[in-house]
Enzyme design. Structure first.
Site, PDB file in Angstrom:
ATOM      1  N   GLY A 115       0.852  -1.242   0.041  1.00  0.00           N
ATOM      2  CA  GLY A 115      -0.067   0.020  -0.033  1.00  0.00           C
ATOM      3  C   GLY A 115       0.890   1.331  -0.180  1.00  0.00           C
ATOM      4  O   GLY A 115       2.039   1.493   0.611  1.00  0.00           O
TER       5      GLY A 115
ATOM      6  N   GLY B 255       1.864   4.031   4.089  1.00  0.00           N
ATOM      7  CA  GLY B 255       2.814   3.381   3.514  1.00  0.00           C
ATOM      8  C   GLY B 255       3.858   3.966   2.827  1.00  0.00           C
ATOM      9  O   GLY B 255       5.184   3.799   3.000  1.00  0.00           O
TER      10      GLY B 255
ATOM     11  N   PHE C  11     -11.757  22.799  12.933  1.00  0.00           N
ATOM     12  CA  PHE C  11     -12.636  21.504  12.379  1.00  0.00           C
ATOM     13  C   PHE C  11     -13.311  20.988  13.732  1.00  0.00           C
ATOM     14  O   PHE C  11     -13.374  21.482  14.662  1.00  0.00           O
ATOM     15  CB  PHE C  11     -11.293  20.468  12.075  1.00  0.00           C
TER      16      PHE C  11
ATOM     17  N   GLN D  72     -17.355   5.083  10.342  1.00  0.00           N
ATOM     18  CA  GLN D  72     -17.628   6.647  10.263  1.00  0.00           C
ATOM     19  C   GLN D  72     -18.489   7.151   9.098  1.00  0.00           C
ATOM     20  O   GLN D  72     -18.192   6.675   7.932  1.00  0.00           O
ATOM     21  CB  GLN D  72     -16.540   7.365  10.313  1.00  0.00           C
TER      22      GLN D  72
ATOM     23  N   HIS E 286     -19.892  10.083   7.291  1.00  0.00           N
ATOM     24  CA  HIS E 286     -19.487  11.572   7.293  1.00  0.00           C
ATOM     25  C   HIS E 286     -20.622  12.482   7.086  1.00  0.00           C
ATOM     26  O   HIS E 286     -21.530  12.079   6.293  1.00  0.00           O
ATOM     27  CB  HIS E 286     -18.342  11.703   6.198  1.00  0.00           C
TER      28      HIS E 286
ATOM     29  N   LEU F 287     -17.727  13.316  -1.007  1.00  0.00           N
ATOM     30  CA  LEU F 287     -17.497  14.026  -0.023  1.00  0.00           C
ATOM     31  C   LEU F 287     -17.420  15.758  -0.253  1.00  0.00           C
ATOM     32  O   LEU F 287     -16.751  16.058  -0.942  1.00  0.00           O
ATOM     33  CB  LEU F 287     -15.978  13.439   0.396  1.00  0.00           C
TER      34      LEU F 287
ATOM     35  N   THR G  61     -15.834  18.560   2.083  1.00  0.00           N
ATOM     36  CA  THR G  61     -15.000  18.587   3.084  1.00  0.00           C
ATOM     37  C   THR G  61     -15.595  19.266   4.343  1.00  0.00           C
ATOM     38  O   THR G  61     -16.327  19.959   4.323  1.00  0.00           O
ATOM     39  CB  THR G  61     -13.761  19.392   2.825  1.00  0.00           C
ATOM     40  N   GLU G  62     -15.314  18.558   5.621  1.00  0.00           N
ATOM     41  CA  GLU G  62     -15.518  19.293   6.823  1.00  0.00           C
ATOM     42  C   GLU G  62     -14.983  20.676   6.891  1.00  0.00           C
ATOM     43  O   GLU G  62     -15.420  21.555   7.686  1.00  0.00           O
ATOM     44  CB  GLU G  62     -15.039  18.419   7.986  1.00  0.00           C
TER      45      GLU G  62
ATOM     46  N   ARG H 190     -18.249  14.279  14.391  1.00  0.00           N
ATOM     47  CA  ARG H 190     -18.803  13.473  13.217  1.00  0.00           C
ATOM     48  C   ARG H 190     -20.064  12.694  13.472  1.00  0.00           C
ATOM     49  O   ARG H 190     -21.049  12.950  12.928  1.00  0.00           O
ATOM     50  CB  ARG H 190     -18.040  12.772  12.050  1.00  0.00           C
TER      51      ARG H 190
ATOM     52  N   HIS I 172     -17.727   6.757   5.215  1.00  0.00           N
ATOM     53  CA  HIS I 172     -16.609   7.435   4.887  1.00  0.00           C
ATOM     54  C   HIS I 172     -15.241   6.918   5.487  1.00  0.00           C
ATOM     55  O   HIS I 172     -14.292   6.896   4.871  1.00  0.00           O
ATOM     56  CB  HIS I 172     -16.595   9.010   5.551  1.00  0.00           C
TER      57      HIS I 172
ATOM     58  N   ARG J 292     -13.864   9.113  15.037  1.00  0.00           N
ATOM     59  CA  ARG J 292     -12.447   9.858  14.424  1.00  0.00           C
ATOM     60  C   ARG J 292     -12.871  11.353  14.371  1.00  0.00           C
ATOM     61  O   ARG J 292     -13.783  11.407  13.723  1.00  0.00           O
ATOM     62  CB  ARG J 292     -11.996   9.187  13.310  1.00  0.00           C
TER      63      ARG J 292
ATOM     64  N   SER K 291      -7.096  11.644  10.662  1.00  0.00           N
ATOM     65  CA  SER K 291      -6.660  10.618   9.969  1.00  0.00           C
ATOM     66  C   SER K 291      -5.409  10.724   9.150  1.00  0.00           C
ATOM     67  O   SER K 291      -4.493   9.882   9.143  1.00  0.00           O
ATOM     68  CB  SER K 291      -7.811  10.206   8.881  1.00  0.00           C
ATOM     69  N   LEU K 292      -5.190  11.874   8.755  1.00  0.00           N
ATOM     70  CA  LEU K 292      -3.911  11.896   8.170  1.00  0.00           C
ATOM     71  C   LEU K 292      -2.644  11.887   8.997  1.00  0.00           C
ATOM     72  O   LEU K 292      -1.749  11.333   8.860  1.00  0.00           O
ATOM     73  CB  LEU K 292      -3.951  13.402   7.309  1.00  0.00           C
TER      74      LEU K 292
END
Lengths: 379, 562
Positions: B10, B15, B113, B229, B231, B241, B243-244, B275, B340, B375, B380-381
């Site tokens: 990945g 990865g 956020f 989740q 979204h 999506l 974005t938030e 969320r 999501h 989350r 997540s990033l």
């Protein structure tokens, strides 16, 4: 839901057969994408059609193809838009992108062309030293500015229809040069000059672009690769004064000078000016070399000595005004849709450029349109 | 035969980050991906990445927000690590060239956020994932001598030796269909989530749970699988999506009557609650008839100044225009909750190690667990990068003291035979796409924002049936070059395994916490359910269920309001 017929270019290297067209008809909503239609065909009729795809939302850059002759992403091309490009009742053709070898069906070898060219432009940041302990302090505007080239999703649509690359496969090309701007426009990079010198001196570099606008039309993300190439030229020529051995910068300047003086292109001046003027030592051998062509042109009546030497056309005041306005600006203004937004007509934030839209922009000329150039003056 | 200290499967953010870390630590590294690395779904992450980097902020505040966001199911030791290490990771990214947008002073800029007590989300317009992914790939090109890239190679199996250690993988080169054994001292799974098990989903078509299923099949435990989740802002028709970051920049949620309904559900944080909270609020509005006829509510981005939208939310301007026919700078856009992200995945410790020696996991494929029941946006990033790096470094260190293991020789022939059998399948079975469609719609119907025992049981029954149909599904493509049909057949099996894991865990958890809301058990029940559910393979039968404790360091569970 209406029926849409897709005419898909099929090719399987294992079959030993040449590429061929295959029609599939599916019922879809008219605002569904071409990718959705292909996936519907794959799901219900033939799972063997090869196409790269993932996000379906024009972010991953996988599904670059040619649709009714125009390069773009299958996922953000609506069926009705695609159909409108062809004659009524004819199928929508979907074929692999150009300028890259086909691996199978709609899948091309991007590594052999696109990525090879990306690797050519030293595609990573060369840090300005010393690297700060915290972040580099840089103007917000610069980061917004390079976001336009960061927005490139490497789909290859611009590479597909690059005319220069068709003629010169060695041309570094629109996507890679847009990538190069991402570093040249980044104040954290230490080697702006070296990058520009390299890309100017390379005969397949920034001066190999012929301004055909195909890449700007092709790009699904508004990156406007050609604009980025022009910006590389401006920074190279005007800011760093890089006089490349391809005469690219001098040639551009000769064009500007020519138009400023004549309002029209005057080729008899353009050539010597591109080499520094009629009497410049650099220009003499070039002029000598071009003599046979000139003689031929004279013999066939394409040009007369009088026309070649005397400028019968002078720049009208309106053209002079354009130069005056632009040259009076305190700083150069750049086209950047992240800054300006291209849908804007009324409030485009003072950036005086022609907005790029899918439709031809109705610009009312504020000055008399010049007569079409005579044959001897046109390129 | 390729042979490396560290094999990474990945090439999204986790990865690539793992590869750079392991390569930087001196290990020989291979990174294998079924798509070109920059096509990985990390590219679609829009809004940003969280870190407590500002002078007014603290990692403790970030960690508390994360713990609260997780509905106290997140492991606090791992959350502490993530939040402590976040600022340095942002600076690393900045130094390698990520074009983070700036404040007026030229310092790194932030946006607000959901679920966060501070504006601590660093961003590049609304293409943050793309910008980071592309910059990491720049670094992979730069360090090509350290990291061998295998682009468009599909992993079919993880390999175990006689001691049960993971010692490599078998991969198929999509370009010619050739199978290859990759020997490795350690394997890091970084192959993402399983969004395609749901329909619709914001996730790309490639997000098919490969790594989760591969690890599960060789005995790795999966954790928090019930936590899926939804979204709050996805397009009704196709699940794309929005974005938030839109709400972070000031957009409002409105019901059909034009009422700012979040005032009733989260009076303090309003549109920027967690969320799970926002998605439930929207679904409640829709279910109780206050939504639009197309089963949506509205997101009003016209509240954001137009210049700001064009500069910082350009991607959703495009998405609105191209996929919904709406100019978001001039009118509200209809949205609804959509699948999501998977909080759950392969259970790991804070170095990414799983219970299978030699096997690591990082990113969405993994469950550390830093997200617990829900989350936070822009975590997540961070998760992918922090735990990708930690796994890469740990695997590189592990490689130093050990010889290259030998892989069991017969396995390649087994896989070859299996693939030949798939390609040779007689036609006449159901189509792969039809089975996948039924899987996705089933999961979205019964295992979404609101769940109950009957629905989950019904879904489970359907999945068991699909598992029987899948091995007989029809194949059209009999070739070797880019045979996407055979890949789809294998991916279908992966998704069904993951879906069953989700359903087993969701049936098990008889309470409501985070993303799991059981209408038959509407309350959170800390006395009985403040624990993780682990599922593991059990032959061909329904997966085995075990429990493991939640690590609590300094934040005791409290009532959760926004």
């Amino acid at each position: 839901m209406p029926d849409y017929t897709l005419r898909i270019r099929r090719y399987n290297p294992e079959s030993g057969e040449a590429a061929y067209w295959e029609d599939h008809t599916v019922q879809m909503k008219s605002h569904s994408s071409v990718l959705e239609a292909i996936l519907e065909v794959k799901a219900k009729q033939d799972g063997s059609i090869g196409i790269r795809c993932s996000c379906r939302a024009a972010i991953c850059g996988s599904c670059g193809v040619r649709i009714n002759g125009k390069p773009g992403l299958a996922c953000n091309t609506h069926l009705q838009t695609a159909a409108a490009r062809g004659a009524e009742g004819t199928p929508i053709t979907v074929e692999p992108m150009g300028n890259m070898p086909v691996i199978r069906d709609l899948i091309v070898d991007m590594d052999a062309v696109h990525w090879k060219k990306i690797r050519r432009v030293t595609p990573w940041l060369i840090n300005k030293e010393p690297i700060p302990e915290r972040e580099y302090i840089v103007p917000h505007e610069n980061m917004v500015d390079v976001t336009q080239s960061m927005a490139c999703i490497q789909c290859g649509a611009c590479v597909s229809d690059c005319l220069s690359m068709e003629v010169d496969p060695g041309f570094i090309g629109p996507a890679a040069l847009a990538k190069a701007y991402r570093f040249v426009g980044d104040p954290r990079d230490a080697e702006h000059y070296e990058r520009l010198k390299d890309l100017s001196e390379d005969e397949h570099g920034i001066y190999d672009c012929t301004h055909c606008f195909n890449c700007i039309d092709a790009c699904p993300k508004g990156v406007a690769p050609m604009s980025q190439i022009m910006r590389l030229r401006r920074v190279a020529g005007s800011d760093f004064e890089i006089e490349d051995r391809n005469n690219g910068h001098r040639h551009e300047r000769a064009f500007v000078k020519n138009i400023k003086r004549n309002g029209l292109l005057h080729e008899a001046d353009l050539l010597p000016d591109s080499y520094g003027g009629k009497l410049h030592p650099r220009a003499v051998p070039e002029l000598m070399q071009s003599l046979p062509t000139v003689m031929k042109a004279v013999a066939r009546g394409k040009v007369t000595p009088a026309k070649a030497l005397l400028h019968e056309h002078k720049a009208p005041p309106e053209v002079k005004q354009i130069f005056k306005t632009i040259e009076a600006r305190p700083k150069r203004e750049e086209l950047n849709l992240y800054v300006s937004g291209y849908e804007d007509a009324e409030d485009n934030l003072d950036v005086a450029h022609v907005p790029h839209t899918d439709e031809p922009t109705p610009l009312a000329p504020t000055y008399p349109v010049p007569e079409p150039p005579t044959e001897s003056e046109s390129e | 035969m390729p042979s490396h200290d560290v094999l990474i499967i990945g090439a999204g953010l986790a990865g690539q980050r793992a590869a750079l870390a392991a390569g930087g630590a001196g290990a020989s590294v291979a990174i294998v991906s079924k798509v070109h690395p920059i096509r990985s779904h990390s590219v679609a992450a829009a809004g940003g990445i969280n870190a407590a980097l500002g002078p007014e902020d603290s990692w403790e505040s970030h960690a508390f927000d994360t713990v609260k966001g997780s509905d106290y199911l997140g492991d606090q030791d791992a959350i502490e690590i993530m939040c402590r290490e976040a600022p340095d990771e942002i600076l690393y990214l900045e130094h390698i060239g990520v074009t983070f947008h700036r404040s007026e002073t030229g310092h790194l800029g932030t946006r607000a956020f959901g679920g966060a007590s501070q504006a601590r989300t660093y961003y590049v317009a609304d293409i943050t994932g793309q910008a980071i992914l592309h910059v990491l790939y720049e670094q992979l090109m730069k360090h090509h001598e350290r990291v061998d890239r295998y682009e468009e190679w599909f992993t079919t199996d993880l390999l175990r030796d006689d001691h049960g250690h993971c010692v490599g993988a078998i991969c198929r080169n999509l370009r010619d269909g050739r199978l290859q054994v990759f020997d490795a001292k350690s394997v890091i799974l970084a192959s993402g989530g399983a969004g395609q098990a749901f329909k619709p989903t914001t996730n790309g078509l490639i997000v098919t749970g490969d790594g989760i299923a591969q690890a599960f099949r060789i005995g790795a435990k999966l954790m928090d699988m019930e936590m899926v989740q939804y979204h709050p802002t996805t397009l009704a028709e196709n699940g794309f999506l929005i974005t938030e970051g839109a709400r972070g920049e000031g957009a409002w949620l409105l019901n059909a009557a034009g009422e700012r309904f979040m005032e009733r559900y989260a009076p303090n944080k309003l549109d920027l609650a967690s969320r799970d909270v926002v998605s439930r609020a929207e679904q409640t509005e829709i279910n109780e008839g206050r939504g639009f006829p197309d089963g949506t509510v509205a997101l009003d981005i016209t509240k954001v100044p137009r210049k700001r939208t064009l500069e910082a939310l350009r991607e959703i301007v495009n998405i609105g225009r191209d996929f919904a026919g709406v100019d978001i700078t001039r009118e509200p856009i209809h949205i609804r909750p959509g699948m999501h992200y998977m909080m759950g995945g392969v259970k790991t410790d804070s170095f990414g190690e799983t219970n299978v020696p030699g096997l690591y996991a990082a990113g969405e494929v993994a469950c550390v667990s830093v997200h617990g029941g829900n989350r936070l946006g822009a975590n997540s990033l961070l998760d992918t990068l922090i735990f990708g790096r930690r796994a890469g470094e740990h695997a590189a260190a592990r490689a130093k003291g050990m010889p290259m293991p030998s892989t069991p020789g017969s396995k390649l022939a087994d896989v070859e035979a299996r693939i030949v059998a798939i390609i040779a399948r007689p036609s006449g079975g159901r189509r792969i796409a039809a089975i996948k469609d039924e899987l996705g719609t089933t999961m979205n119907r019964y295992c979404a924002v609101f769940r109950d025992a009957d629905g989950l049981a019904e879904a489970h029954e359907i999945i068991r049936r699909l598992k029987e149909e899948a091995p007989k599904a029809s194949i059209d493509d009999r070739g070797s070059v880019f045979n996407q049909d055979v890949i789809a057949a294998i991916e279908l099996g992966y998704m069904l395994d993951v879906a069953e894991g989700i359903l087993v865990a969701a049936q098990e958890r008889k309470e409501s916490r985070g993303a799991q809301f059981r209408t038959d058990f509407p309350e959170r029940n800390d006395a009985q359910w403040l624990k993780h559910i682990d599922v593991s393979v059990n032959g061909g039968d329904v997966p085995k269920v075990e429990f493991s404790p939640v690590t609590i360091t300094r934040w005791q569970p409290q009532e959760r309001t926004y």
